[in-house]
Design a protein around this motif. Sequence first.
Motif, PDB file in Angstrom:
ATOM      1  N   PRO A  11      -4.778   7.616 -12.941  1.00 33.53           N
ATOM      2  CA  PRO A  11      -3.834   7.156 -11.917  1.00 33.53           C
ATOM      3  C   PRO A  11      -4.102   5.708 -11.523  1.00 33.53           C
ATOM      4  O   PRO A  11      -5.232   5.223 -11.644  1.00 33.53           O
ATOM      5  N   GLN A  54       2.131   6.957 -13.270  1.00 30.44           N
ATOM      6  CA  GLN A  54       2.111   5.516 -12.973  1.00 30.44           C
ATOM      7  C   GLN A  54       3.526   5.015 -12.647  1.00 30.44           C
ATOM      8  O   GLN A  54       3.717   4.236 -11.711  1.00 30.44           O
ATOM      9  N   THR A  57       4.489   6.208  -9.273  1.00 30.98           N
ATOM     10  CA  THR A  57       3.723   5.498  -8.246  1.00 30.98           C
ATOM     11  C   THR A  57       4.361   4.133  -7.966  1.00 30.98           C
ATOM     12  O   THR A  57       4.547   3.746  -6.815  1.00 30.98           O
ATOM     13  N   LEU A 235       0.867   8.514  -2.514  1.00 30.85           N
ATOM     14  CA  LEU A 235       2.305   8.407  -2.782  1.00 30.85           C
ATOM     15  C   LEU A 235       3.145   8.635  -1.534  1.00 30.85           C
ATOM     16  O   LEU A 235       4.358   8.466  -1.568  1.00 30.85           O
ATOM     17  N   ARG A 240       0.447   5.359   1.865  1.00 30.09           N
ATOM     18  CA  ARG A 240       1.112   4.407   0.966  1.00 30.09           C
ATOM     19  C   ARG A 240       1.316   3.053   1.657  1.00 30.09           C
ATOM     20  O   ARG A 240       0.994   2.000   1.113  1.00 30.09           O
TER      21      ARG A 240
END
Length: 306
Positions: A11, A54, A57, A235, A240
């Motif tokens: 990640p 990815q 994200t 996320l 975030r």
Amino acid sequence: MGRFAPSPSGPLHLGSLVAAVGSYLLARVVGGRWHLRIDDLDPPRVVAGASDLQLRTLEAYGLFWDGVVVYQSQRGAAYEAALERLAATGHTFPCACSRAEVAAAGGRYPGTCRAGLVAGRPARSVRLRVPATPVAFMDRWWGEQRQDLTEQGGDFVVRRADGVVAYPLAVVVDDAALGVTEVVRGADLLEATGPQVVLYRCLSLPLPTYVHLPVVTTAAGAKLSKGSGAAPLPLTSPGREQTLYAALAHLGLADPALRGAPVAEQLAAARARVDPARFPLGARPLPIPARAATVEGSRPAGREPL
Ligand code: GLU
């Protein structure tokens, strides 16, 4: 024109976000496109599901890329064409030496096959002849760089013994094909840049501008990396928003009034603060000076990119 090129080995973490946001903002501010490439060249290091995560994200952080995602695993024909061109112009040579033999010679390729294969020893890899004089290039943050590739390991591999094209060649071919003019990435890749500059020259391709951003480190001073178990980017809110704030703060672009604000708002404000002639803050101003002053900070040890 910029790009972000993660390896799908895990990640994304805060260090990846700094590179993503940095390259995104600079590309957008100069009015250019921003591309996403997945560096999935090396099958054993590809983690299943990592590239999809990815992509999700980046979207969660408001970092929307242009065009289709480029996957290095699908770019074999372009790499073959470049390998043929390098061979035809005499820049490369087949090599029979194993990694163990090069390691036994002190880690620096001793030039065994430079003038031709030794009789009875089949070719394993393809190497590029490095110039005898140091390669020089300008980095917007670190100033003028000189890398003696002869010292750094000598003639480097462009096609590995397992047939996979080596990272420096793939990156150069892909960045040139996308028309990338600003390469923004972590300073851990500074050392990997000299070979790429040589490849641009050998392939007669225009050299991009380089910005190697200072890496994000842990409190103990270690570089964040997927391999060392850096925390995956959150996320959802509020993690975030706080993490984006931290990434912008690392680039000197955070607005304290927007700590915790929605990601789109933080990004828009950061974009308005970017001065392309001084990106990141403290970078060498453009136009690039003939000679840089002192190099600030200490440069992290290079790593083996994927
Ligand atoms: N995929 C490479 C890595 O994460 C970075 C490529 C680049 O930015 O040039 O090691």
